[in-house]
Write an enzyme that holds these catalytic residues in place. Structure first.
Site, mmCIF file in Angstrom:
data_model
loop_
_atom_site.group_PDB
_atom_site.id
_atom_site.type_symbol
_atom_site.label_atom_id
_atom_site.label_comp_id
_atom_site.label_asym_id
_atom_site.label_seq_id
_atom_site.Cartn_x
_atom_site.Cartn_y
_atom_site.Cartn_z
ATOM 1 N N ASP A 33 0.868 -1.167 0.000
ATOM 2 C CA ASP A 33 0.000 0.000 0.000
ATOM 3 C C ASP A 33 0.912 1.227 0.000
ATOM 4 O O ASP A 33 2.107 1.131 0.303
ATOM 5 C CB ASP A 33 -0.889 -0.039 1.245
ATOM 6 C CG ASP A 33 -1.701 1.220 1.425
ATOM 7 O OD1 ASP A 33 -2.373 1.632 0.462
ATOM 8 O OD2 ASP A 33 -1.643 1.804 2.519
ATOM 9 N N ASP A 35 -0.105 5.106 1.013
ATOM 10 C CA ASP A 35 -0.306 6.034 2.132
ATOM 11 C C ASP A 35 -0.344 5.277 3.456
ATOM 12 O O ASP A 35 -1.186 4.404 3.661
ATOM 13 C CB ASP A 35 -1.627 6.794 1.957
ATOM 14 C CG ASP A 35 -1.673 7.585 0.664
ATOM 15 O OD1 ASP A 35 -0.825 8.462 0.487
ATOM 16 O OD2 ASP A 35 -2.556 7.301 -0.170
ATOM 17 N N ASP A 194 -1.697 -1.138 5.875
ATOM 18 C CA ASP A 194 -1.981 -0.612 7.216
ATOM 19 C C ASP A 194 -3.473 -0.485 7.493
ATOM 20 O O ASP A 194 -3.850 0.112 8.500
ATOM 21 C CB ASP A 194 -1.313 0.757 7.396
ATOM 22 C CG ASP A 194 -1.978 1.844 6.563
ATOM 23 O OD1 ASP A 194 -2.283 1.588 5.377
ATOM 24 O OD2 ASP A 194 -2.200 2.951 7.088
#
Length: 244
Positions: A33, A35, A194
């Site tokens: 991922d 961000d 996250d």
């Protein structure tokens, strides 16, 4: 005889050590991922949200309050920001979404940087012959520009944004993870993220997930259901080896 036995034992130990160190790495592809995982983009995203909120006469939110809103795309992030400052409707959201995107396009990488240890972890993966990919819900154009700004774009085997595959095919759907594997040439993959979007997409594609405790967490990292959790990018290679 004692010397010979000692010599043979030393050779045996060295051979076993060499066999362990020569074992192939268990993954051909590792996806990330963007961000809150590979890059800390919170400062620039928070500035864009607060710029849009100011256009509606709302008070700014602290970066810490905006971090858990990141992960589902810019519109989702803005919607949560509006709800946190007095509510919204579709017309207001549409207008401010355009304002947010325009501001962010002009201020993509002012505060953005890789998380500590991220570049070294990418180096270690590439030394092992692993292909690196990014799958994000950020618009592809923004993602490519940010990755270019921080010097990571050329490292990637593929880059899939939230709009790359079309409506309804971004995370948490399996589609972008499956596309990542295909575009990277196939093989065994793992995904690092996250958020629940990341873990759900990985699992939907049959891929193990690693969650980052340092990310922009929407909930306790233990609740994401990932196969492994890392506290720092120094932990990534050992975590992948254990999953193998």
């Amino acid at each position: 005889m004692a010397r010979l036995c000692h010599h043979m034992l030393a050779i045996s130990i060295a051979t076993r050590h060499a066999a362990r160190t020569m074992q192939p790495f268990p993954f051909d592809i590792v996806g990330f991922d963007l961000d809150g995982t590979l890059l800390d983009t919170s400062g620039d995203l928070a500035a864009a949200v607060n710029h849009a909120l100011a256009e509606a006469g709302r008070s700014p939110l602290p970066v810490a309050a905006i971090k858990p809103m990141i992960g589902g795309g810019a519109r989702h992030m803005l919607s949560q920001g509006l709800e946190a400052t007095g509510g919204s409707d579709e017309a207001l959201l549409d207008r401010l979404h355009r304002i947010l995107l325009d501001h962010y396009a002009r201020n993509l990488s002012i505060h953005t940087a890789p998380f500590p240890g991220a570049v070294a972890a990418l180096d270690a993966l590439q030394e092992r012959g692993v292909k690196i990919a990014v799958v994000t819900n950020k618009l592809e154009g923004f993602a490519r520009e940010v990755l270019r700004d921080v010097g990571l774009l050329d490292r990637l085997s593929c880059m899939i944004g939230g709009d790359t595959l079309g409506p309804g095919r971004s995370k948490p759907a399996a589609d972008p993870i499956l596309a990542m594997i295909e575009q990277s040439g196939g093989g065994r993959a793992a995904f690092v993220g996250d958020s629940i979007y990341d873990v759900a997409a990985a699992h939907a594609a049959g891929v193990p997930a690693i969650a980052c405790r340092f990310g922009f967490l929407m909930q306790p990292v233990e609740e994401l259901g990932a196969e492994a959790i890392i506290d720092h990018f120094d932990d990534l290679i050992p975590a992948l080896e254990r999953l193998g």
